[in-house]
Design a protein around this motif. Structure first.
Motif, PDB file in Angstrom:
ATOM      1  N   HIS A  73     -29.995  65.626  -7.281  1.00 25.17           N
ATOM      2  CA  HIS A  73     -30.558  64.719  -6.459  1.00 25.17           C
ATOM      3  C   HIS A  73     -30.144  63.360  -7.077  1.00 25.17           C
ATOM      4  O   HIS A  73     -30.547  62.463  -6.781  1.00 25.17           O
ATOM      5  CB  HIS A  73     -32.076  64.879  -6.891  1.00 25.17           C
ATOM      6  N   CYS A  74     -29.156  63.711  -7.995  1.00 25.74           N
ATOM      7  CA  CYS A  74     -28.477  62.360  -8.648  1.00 25.74           C
ATOM      8  C   CYS A  74     -27.567  61.787  -7.746  1.00 25.74           C
ATOM      9  O   CYS A  74     -26.573  62.377  -7.597  1.00 25.74           O
ATOM     10  CB  CYS A  74     -28.161  62.820 -10.130  1.00 25.74           C
ATOM     11  N   PRO A  75     -27.508  60.645  -7.179  1.00 26.65           N
ATOM     12  CA  PRO A  75     -26.526  60.267  -6.182  1.00 26.65           C
ATOM     13  C   PRO A  75     -25.268  59.399  -6.727  1.00 26.65           C
ATOM     14  O   PRO A  75     -24.292  59.538  -6.138  1.00 26.65           O
ATOM     15  CB  PRO A  75     -27.434  59.433  -5.200  1.00 26.65           C
ATOM     16  N   ASP A 157     -40.783  61.415  -4.543  1.00 19.70           N
ATOM     17  CA  ASP A 157     -39.511  61.969  -5.098  1.00 19.70           C
ATOM     18  C   ASP A 157     -39.354  61.699  -6.946  1.00 19.70           C
ATOM     19  O   ASP A 157     -40.350  60.818  -7.375  1.00 19.70           O
ATOM     20  CB  ASP A 157     -38.345  61.432  -4.508  1.00 19.70           C
ATOM     21  N   GLY A 159     -36.541  61.007 -10.061  1.00 20.81           N
ATOM     22  CA  GLY A 159     -35.287  60.928 -10.881  1.00 20.81           C
ATOM     23  C   GLY A 159     -35.442  61.637 -12.156  1.00 20.81           C
ATOM     24  O   GLY A 159     -36.549  62.103 -12.458  1.00 20.81           O
TER      25      GLY A 159
ATOM     26  N   GLN B  53     -28.638  69.198   0.270  1.00 21.71           N
ATOM     27  CA  GLN B  53     -28.891  68.010  -0.642  1.00 21.71           C
ATOM     28  C   GLN B  53     -29.419  66.640  -0.176  1.00 21.71           C
ATOM     29  O   GLN B  53     -28.722  66.296   0.918  1.00 21.71           O
ATOM     30  CB  GLN B  53     -27.518  67.420  -1.283  1.00 21.71           C
ATOM     31  N   THR B  54     -30.701  66.132  -0.245  1.00 22.17           N
ATOM     32  CA  THR B  54     -31.141  65.086   0.293  1.00 22.17           C
ATOM     33  C   THR B  54     -31.189  63.716  -0.055  1.00 22.17           C
ATOM     34  O   THR B  54     -31.450  62.707   0.383  1.00 22.17           O
ATOM     35  CB  THR B  54     -32.678  65.463   0.491  1.00 22.17           C
ATOM     36  N   SER B  55     -30.476  63.661  -1.206  1.00 20.24           N
ATOM     37  CA  SER B  55     -30.224  62.253  -1.925  1.00 20.24           C
ATOM     38  C   SER B  55     -28.676  61.791  -1.627  1.00 20.24           C
ATOM     39  O   SER B  55     -27.821  62.863  -2.106  1.00 20.24           O
ATOM     40  CB  SER B  55     -30.612  62.261  -3.351  1.00 20.24           C
ATOM     41  N   ALA B  80     -31.547  58.167   6.626  1.00 21.21           N
ATOM     42  CA  ALA B  80     -32.610  58.498   5.372  1.00 21.21           C
ATOM     43  C   ALA B  80     -34.068  57.889   5.701  1.00 21.21           C
ATOM     44  O   ALA B  80     -34.147  56.821   6.099  1.00 21.21           O
ATOM     45  CB  ALA B  80     -31.771  57.824   4.088  1.00 21.21           C
ATOM     46  N   THR B  83     -34.625  54.190   1.994  1.00 21.65           N
ATOM     47  CA  THR B  83     -33.514  53.461   1.355  1.00 21.65           C
ATOM     48  C   THR B  83     -33.948  52.497   0.385  1.00 21.65           C
ATOM     49  O   THR B  83     -34.877  51.813   0.632  1.00 21.65           O
ATOM     50  CB  THR B  83     -32.824  52.984   2.582  1.00 21.65           C
ATOM     51  N   MET B 121     -29.341  53.518  -2.612  1.00 25.34           N
ATOM     52  CA  MET B 121     -29.932  54.885  -2.833  1.00 25.34           C
ATOM     53  C   MET B 121     -30.518  55.363  -1.654  1.00 25.34           C
ATOM     54  O   MET B 121     -31.589  54.717  -0.845  1.00 25.34           O
ATOM     55  CB  MET B 121     -31.010  54.994  -3.964  1.00 25.34           C
ATOM     56  N   THR B 123     -32.719  58.620   0.078  1.00 19.75           N
ATOM     57  CA  THR B 123     -33.300  59.873  -0.196  1.00 19.75           C
ATOM     58  C   THR B 123     -34.087  60.284   1.190  1.00 19.75           C
ATOM     59  O   THR B 123     -34.201  59.482   2.053  1.00 19.75           O
ATOM     60  CB  THR B 123     -34.622  59.720  -1.122  1.00 19.75           C
TER      61      THR B 123
END
Lengths: 197, 159
Positions: A73-75, A157, A159, B53-55, B80, B83, B121, B123
């Motif tokens: 989940h780390c973008p 969510d 991180g 993958q959602t991020s 998303a 954001t 970012m 998600t």
């Protein structure tokens, strides 16, 4: 006062002599190796779960490896680091077999075998994705001195703050050196050249 | 008549010139607008994410060619659920992400959102980002209003 001056200068002389002795005395025994604070070597053998859901033992690597801990989940940091490692491996001018790039999740709750497998497959070049039970992951983290901690995000969510260092293990699985996140590509490439020499 | 009053004539001409010039002076004054930002967004991109993958993260370069600063205050990607503007922070060798309130874009300057730094970012991605996909980002600026720009998805190993 004259006596005072004598005393103080004597003290200076003694201090200088002491310093000289500390610096010049012969080294006691072999040079110290890089060790974690616990006096235990960094890394070591481990068995986790591969992207195919089967056990994966570190001895299966059989080649030098660059190991990175992250989460799917780390973008930003994680894909950036893995992309950098794949790019540097290409720049080594040897085949992909010269070095393994290993991604170990610090988020086993969300990252099962399918997740680490899909994530590792993004880079168009072999990356070994590994997961495991929370206990197994904790054990490997500890052996590498890796820190990670969940950080809540709005919307429920989370991180994961985590050590972003890349660990370089030689072909025998022994720790050789690290690549810090802020080290530039030239320094990192030099380390990988030494690792795969 | 012999004696043409040149002085009188020339004075009249000068006066005429002055009168003629006056509107131009006003026009010039009217065109002195207060300095304003002039925002342009370049090179909007995101890495492909794995199925499921959602991020994801998007990057771009924000250029301000204008004479006044502006500030990016809000970002939205419709793909998303949420954001946010995020920054990657290193504390020793530990990487973490933190929310960023907004980004100042100085007059005549630029800001780069790039890997390892500030990024958009995303998600709760409702569609996985695949190589070659296009996506749209709404960027809301304090002075320049909302700008919508298109970005493209590249392979994770490419940049």
């Amino acid at each position: 006062m004259r006596t005072m001056r004598l005393v103080l200068w004597s003290a200076v002389a003694i201090a200088m002599a002491g310093l000289a002795w500390l610096m010049l005395r012969p080294a006691a025994g072999p040079m110290p190796t890089i060790e974690s604070s616990g006096g235990v070597a960094i890394g070591g053998t481990f068995t986790l779960t591969g992207a195919d859901g089967k056990p994966f033992a570190s001895s299966q690597l059989g080649k030098p490896a660059a190991i990175f801990f992250g989460f799917t989940h780390c973008p930003d940091v994680c894909p950036t680091t893995l992309a950098r490692l794949t790019k540097l491996r290409r720049q080594l001018g040897k085949s992909d077999e010269a070095m393994a790039i290993v991604f170990i999740t610090v988020d086993p709750e969300r990252d099962g075998p399918a997740q680490v497998g899909a994530y590792s497959g993004l880079f168009g070049t072999p990356v070994v994705g590994l997961t495991g039970s929370p206990a197994e992951i904790d054990q490997v983290k500890k052996s590498f001195g890796v820190y990670s901690e969940k950080t809540p995000m709005p919307g429920g969510d989370y991180g994961v703050a985590h050590t972003a260092t890349v660990f370089l293990m030689d072909r025998n699985g022994a720790f050789q050196s690290t690549i810090a996140a802020e080290e530039n590509d030239a320094a990192a490439l030099a380390k990988l050249k030494r690792l795969t020499a | 008549m012999a004696a043409i009053d040149r002085r009188g004539g020339s004075t009249r001409c000068v006066s005429m010139k002055r009168i003629a010039l006056l509107p131009l002076v006003f026009l010039a004054a009217c065109n002195q607008e207060p300095a304003a930002p002039n925002i342009r967004i370049d090179d909007v991109w995101a890495r492909a994410v794995a199925p499921g993958q959602t991020s994801g993260a998007a990057y771009m370069t924000i250029v301000n060619d204008g004479g006044a600063p502006d500030r990016l205050v809000k970002v939205n990607v419709s793909l998303a659920k949420m954001t946010m503007l995020h920054g990657t922070t290193m504390t020793g060798d530990v990487a973490s992400m933190s929310m960023v309130d907004g980004i100042d874009v100085p007059a005549g300057g630029k800001v780069e959102l790039k890997p390892g730094g500030t990024h958009v970012m995303m998600t709760g991605l409702t569609v996985p980002l695949s190589v070659g996909d296009r996506f749209f980002v709404d960027l809301q600026f304090a002075r320049s209003g909302t700008k919508t720009v298109g970005g493209k998805v590249v392979a994770a190993g490419e940049r």
